[in-house]
Design an enzyme around this catalytic site. Sequence first.
Site, PDB file in Angstrom:
ATOM      1  N   TYR A 149     -68.019 -15.751  47.525  1.00 52.17           N
ATOM      2  CA  TYR A 149     -68.672 -16.806  46.750  1.00 52.17           C
ATOM      3  C   TYR A 149     -70.178 -16.696  46.949  1.00 52.17           C
ATOM      4  O   TYR A 149     -70.644 -16.304  48.017  1.00 52.17           O
ATOM      5  CB  TYR A 149     -68.172 -18.173  47.213  1.00 52.17           C
ATOM      6  CG  TYR A 149     -68.355 -19.291  46.214  1.00 52.17           C
ATOM      7  CD1 TYR A 149     -67.694 -19.267  44.995  1.00 52.17           C
ATOM      8  CD2 TYR A 149     -69.185 -20.370  46.479  1.00 52.17           C
ATOM      9  CE1 TYR A 149     -67.840 -20.294  44.067  1.00 52.17           C
ATOM     10  CE2 TYR A 149     -69.342 -21.407  45.561  1.00 52.17           C
ATOM     11  CZ  TYR A 149     -68.666 -21.358  44.366  1.00 52.17           C
ATOM     12  OH  TYR A 149     -68.827 -22.374  43.443  1.00 52.17           O
TER      13      TYR A 149
ATOM     14  N   ASN B 215     -54.249 -26.095  31.733  1.00 51.87           N
ATOM     15  CA  ASN B 215     -53.502 -26.819  32.753  1.00 51.87           C
ATOM     16  C   ASN B 215     -54.177 -26.785  34.115  1.00 51.87           C
ATOM     17  O   ASN B 215     -53.689 -27.390  35.075  1.00 51.87           O
ATOM     18  CB  ASN B 215     -52.088 -26.250  32.877  1.00 51.87           C
ATOM     19  CG  ASN B 215     -52.090 -24.770  33.245  1.00 51.87           C
ATOM     20  OD1 ASN B 215     -52.751 -23.981  32.565  1.00 51.87           O
ATOM     21  ND2 ASN B 215     -51.367 -24.395  34.269  1.00 51.87           N
TER      22      ASN B 215
ATOM     23  N   GLY C 160     -64.916 -19.690  34.653  1.00 54.50           N
ATOM     24  CA  GLY C 160     -63.955 -19.108  35.581  1.00 54.50           C
ATOM     25  C   GLY C 160     -63.408 -17.814  35.038  1.00 54.50           C
ATOM     26  O   GLY C 160     -63.613 -17.476  33.865  1.00 54.50           O
TER      27      GLY C 160
ATOM     28  N   LYS D 228     -52.349 -29.290  42.294  1.00 54.13           N
ATOM     29  CA  LYS D 228     -53.464 -29.026  43.183  1.00 54.13           C
ATOM     30  C   LYS D 228     -53.093 -29.523  44.574  1.00 54.13           C
ATOM     31  O   LYS D 228     -52.325 -30.482  44.718  1.00 54.13           O
ATOM     32  CB  LYS D 228     -54.705 -29.758  42.656  1.00 54.13           C
ATOM     33  CG  LYS D 228     -55.963 -29.555  43.471  1.00 54.13           C
ATOM     34  CD  LYS D 228     -57.126 -30.186  42.741  1.00 54.13           C
ATOM     35  CE  LYS D 228     -58.431 -29.930  43.485  1.00 54.13           C
ATOM     36  NZ  LYS D 228     -59.597 -30.183  42.650  1.00 54.13           N
TER      37      LYS D 228
END
Length: 367
Positions: free
Chosen positions: A84, A182, A276, A361
């Site tokens: 990252y 989703n 993303g 999640k």
Amino acid sequence: MFHRIFRLSSSVGQTTVSRSLVAKHHHRDMHCRKIVYEEYGDPMKVVSLVEQTLPDKLDDEQVLVKMIVAPVNPADINTIQGVYPVKPPLPATGGYEGIGDVLAVGSGVKNLCPGDRVIPVGAMGTWCTAGVFDSKLLRKVSKDTNVYALSSITSNPCTAYRMLHDFVSLNKNDVIIQNGANSACGQNIIQLANIFGYTTVNIIRNRPEPDLENLKNLLKCLGASYVLTEEELRTTDLFRSGVLPKPRLGINNIGGKSSTEVLRTLNNGGVMVTYGGMSREPVIVPTASFIFKDIQLRGFWMTRWRKENANTEQYNQMYDELLQFMKDGKLVAPAYKTLPLNSFKEALKNTISSKGFIGHKYFLDLQ
């Protein structure tokens, strides 16, 4: 030093305290459990659960927070892996988001007091039962709002909000299209677009029944106008027949062929925003889309936006609106599963390998 008298119980969740915190006295023997890593790499190998003693006093601008819950995000995994863009100094405590209650404040803190509920905004190290944070990186929130929605507000809801505001000037009933619908961010896009009056075409990957129909129904309950699989998008006549005008905004979370199919649906001058790349494949753009349709490709990273706009009027307006939507029940948390801190490896493993199919999640219960 602490400037407010505040008595802590002898046991608060996993946080234990041996004495009261009072003005001109230090706290002693206060321990917390936290998930830490001392090197970057495979989260299943480099991360461990440890118990540590908190500093014996707070600096002027510091705040001691008893954490309640914290989400596990793909960005958290990427940070531990060292891939990252943001790399915290090691050793580091995992987690970018969470929610907790203030236990004590330093003498220079004026905007918070013990008992306040707060979310870290731009802070790191939230996977802990208690932590010390810079007061400037905490934001007070309401105690009558769902903690799961609030604890993950800084990434997915904010990302969804900005992508719906910053790239195309949308009007009521305008059409947007997104893949990865989703995902946690996708579900926030659906809900916010519904609040703002936009029509959404939401693309998901195919899966066996009854899971496919259940997922479509879930997204429609959140406010999705249309839900299509990637295969259905390739054959739909929604746009060719004129049932819907072509979208002015496309939102891409997948990359690869999925992003190409989203791009093909856009109207002339349309914009596709990528935030993303779940497929780990590049965004592929037909040359004709640039030449004949004047399509624009943009990217968005919430961390950069936050750094450039912290405490601006639009920054505070965004949070005020999102917090009100959550308080009113118009913006809810995505489907989730909560695990105790001891089971953190299950949350990490499934977040690493889910590839968008796990259906919920993960949150860590820090109490």
